[in-house]
Design a protein around this motif. Sequence first.
Motif, PDB file in Angstrom:
ATOM      1  N   ASP A 132      13.311   1.381  -5.575  1.00 58.41           N
ATOM      2  CA  ASP A 132      11.089   2.348  -5.613  1.00 58.41           C
ATOM      3  C   ASP A 132      10.958   0.886  -6.081  1.00 58.41           C
ATOM      4  N   MET A 133      10.431   0.489  -5.202  1.00 57.21           N
ATOM      5  CA  MET A 133       9.467  -1.062  -5.475  1.00 57.21           C
ATOM      6  C   MET A 133       8.337  -1.249  -4.867  1.00 57.21           C
ATOM      7  N   ILE A 134       7.124  -1.742  -5.139  1.00 58.93           N
ATOM      8  CA  ILE A 134       6.075  -1.067  -5.264  1.00 58.93           C
ATOM      9  C   ILE A 134       5.539  -3.142  -3.780  1.00 58.93           C
ATOM     10  N   LEU A 135       5.153  -2.252  -2.167  1.00 63.02           N
ATOM     11  CA  LEU A 135       4.953  -3.326  -1.780  1.00 63.02           C
ATOM     12  C   LEU A 135       3.285  -2.850  -1.292  1.00 63.02           C
ATOM     13  N   ASN A 136       2.779  -4.332  -2.264  1.00 62.29           N
ATOM     14  CA  ASN A 136       1.588  -4.264  -2.245  1.00 62.29           C
ATOM     15  C   ASN A 136       0.638  -5.174  -0.903  1.00 62.29           C
ATOM     16  N   LEU A 137       0.147  -4.657  -0.186  1.00 58.70           N
ATOM     17  CA  LEU A 137      -0.922  -5.246   1.394  1.00 58.70           C
ATOM     18  C   LEU A 137      -1.749  -5.640   1.173  1.00 58.70           C
ATOM     19  N   HIS A 138      -1.759  -7.085   1.335  1.00 59.69           N
ATOM     20  CA  HIS A 138      -3.473  -7.624   1.800  1.00 59.69           C
ATOM     21  C   HIS A 138      -4.040  -7.166   2.776  1.00 59.69           C
ATOM     22  N   THR A 159      -0.741  -1.262  10.852  1.00 62.16           N
ATOM     23  CA  THR A 159       0.623  -1.937  10.696  1.00 62.16           C
ATOM     24  C   THR A 159       0.700  -0.302   9.313  1.00 62.16           C
ATOM     25  N   LEU A 160      -0.226  -0.514   8.558  1.00 59.47           N
ATOM     26  CA  LEU A 160      -0.188   0.389   7.099  1.00 59.47           C
ATOM     27  C   LEU A 160       0.732   1.844   7.791  1.00 59.47           C
ATOM     28  N   LEU A 161      -0.558   2.236   9.150  1.00 62.06           N
ATOM     29  CA  LEU A 161       0.255   3.324   9.460  1.00 62.06           C
ATOM     30  C   LEU A 161       1.961   3.085   9.734  1.00 62.06           C
ATOM     31  N   ASP A 162       1.621   2.140  11.063  1.00 64.04           N
ATOM     32  CA  ASP A 162       3.505   1.781  10.796  1.00 64.04           C
ATOM     33  C   ASP A 162       4.699   2.377  10.041  1.00 64.04           C
ATOM     34  N   LEU A 163       4.471   0.923   8.906  1.00 67.32           N
ATOM     35  CA  LEU A 163       5.452   0.848   7.846  1.00 67.32           C
ATOM     36  C   LEU A 163       5.445   2.416   7.299  1.00 67.32           C
ATOM     37  N   ALA A 185      -6.432   6.339   6.047  1.00 66.70           N
ATOM     38  CA  ALA A 185      -5.729   6.627   6.672  1.00 66.70           C
ATOM     39  C   ALA A 185      -5.417   6.508   5.093  1.00 66.70           C
ATOM     40  N   VAL A 186      -5.523   5.779   4.178  1.00 62.10           N
ATOM     41  CA  VAL A 186      -4.476   5.893   3.216  1.00 62.10           C
ATOM     42  C   VAL A 186      -4.379   6.575   2.728  1.00 62.10           C
ATOM     43  N   LYS A 187      -5.495   8.202   2.888  1.00 68.33           N
ATOM     44  CA  LYS A 187      -5.600   9.590   2.564  1.00 68.33           C
ATOM     45  C   LYS A 187      -5.187  10.426   3.310  1.00 68.33           C
ATOM     46  N   GLU A 188      -4.320   9.696   4.736  1.00 66.80           N
ATOM     47  CA  GLU A 188      -3.610  10.403   5.274  1.00 66.80           C
ATOM     48  C   GLU A 188      -2.646  10.133   4.912  1.00 66.80           C
ATOM     49  N   CYS A 189      -1.886   9.490   4.542  1.00 64.49           N
ATOM     50  CA  CYS A 189      -0.292   9.166   4.059  1.00 64.49           C
ATOM     51  C   CYS A 189      -0.166  10.242   2.894  1.00 64.49           C
ATOM     52  N   GLY A 190       1.262   9.800   3.332  1.00 59.43           N
ATOM     53  CA  GLY A 190       2.009  10.775   2.055  1.00 59.43           C
ATOM     54  C   GLY A 190       1.261   9.689   0.217  1.00 59.43           C
ATOM     55  N   ASP A 191       1.878  10.942  -0.967  1.00 57.23           N
ATOM     56  CA  ASP A 191       1.382  10.365  -1.727  1.00 57.23           C
ATOM     57  C   ASP A 191       2.048   8.958  -2.597  1.00 57.23           C
TER      58      ASP A 191
END
Length: 371
Positions: A132-138, A159-163, A185-191
């Motif tokens: 339960d650690m966060i991945l911070n993407l540039h 790449t974001l959507l694939d990960l 894209a962020v809105k389309e992803c889960g919470d």
Amino acid sequence: MPLEKFDGLELSAPSDFHVHLRDGEMMRLVTPTIRQGGNNIVFVMPNLVPPITTVQRALDYQKQLQSIEPAVKYLMSLYLHPDVTPEVIREAKKAGIAGVKSYPAGVTTNSSSGVVDYEQFYPVFKAMEEEDMILNLHGESPSGPDITVLNAEEAFLPTLLDLHKRFPNLRIILEHCTTAAAIEAVKECGDNVAATITAHHLYLTVDDWAGDAFCFCKPVAKLPKDKRAILKIAVSGNPKFFFGSDSAPHPVEAKHGGASGKGKIAAGVFTQPYTTPYVVDALERACEKRLLSEDQVTKEKLEGFLGGFGRAFYKVSDDRQERMVLKKQKTIVAESIRAESGNLEVVNFRKGEELGWTVASSSYKLPTKSR
């Protein structure tokens, strides 16, 4: 004037979920300005030279920062690198490290050790998902035949959507969104996928940084339609979007191409001493230009964007329970901050310009004079 309803408004102290505090003399200069901007919790970037890739170095860095300004909670991170293994992730979780920051190789300041191929890190992402650690993407793709600074963020979104698809339970933050496409894209992803928004991107478009080194950052500000989308999401009340300043200090000479003046201009905008007033001022200007309506900007949405949503996503509490008061007061942005040695100067974003707001509490107050 718009937003006068906020004059004297008391809010929870803000939190900044993306700061660059550097090291050495620069660290000692900029770290105290966290409080000036109103914040008491910050998420610290690991792109030092060399990058922070071990738990012990992250903890040592945290102690250095605490010795400079103890009235701040520093959330620490590791730099995604081959040295960061699943075993390191488990060690980091036990030590209280909050996240792992990914920089695509070569896209921004101190990113030469960044990622070339995300697939090699799948075991690390799996461990992060389990811990339960966060991945911070540039979120930018390196420049290439069909990729420039203007479409690098949009090119990264697959790449974001694939990960997210491969690791659906991994908490991911797409840092410093600059495009309407990234927001969608962020809105389309889960919470468990969120995004940070900076103060300077609430002001800027491509015309502002083209020719102005002190508005040049990575990712660069984009088109007017993108700025409108960023402003709207900042006051939407959507908890997936919260504040991360990406305040990035550079010596003044680095913003002019180095000592010779012939080098590349450093990417980064320094906003830290004025983060909260910048945000409120940008929203007020947007209301004046009818990009937003005053009814869209509420106390609850502002408080959520400035810290509440981010603290919930990071699962971190404000132990001090501090309060901040917004004041409708003209403030001139100081030209710069300088080290006592006189050898280091960092220029503020919107230097010498007027802000319509300031913040105050019993424990911190913004500087009000330029120099």
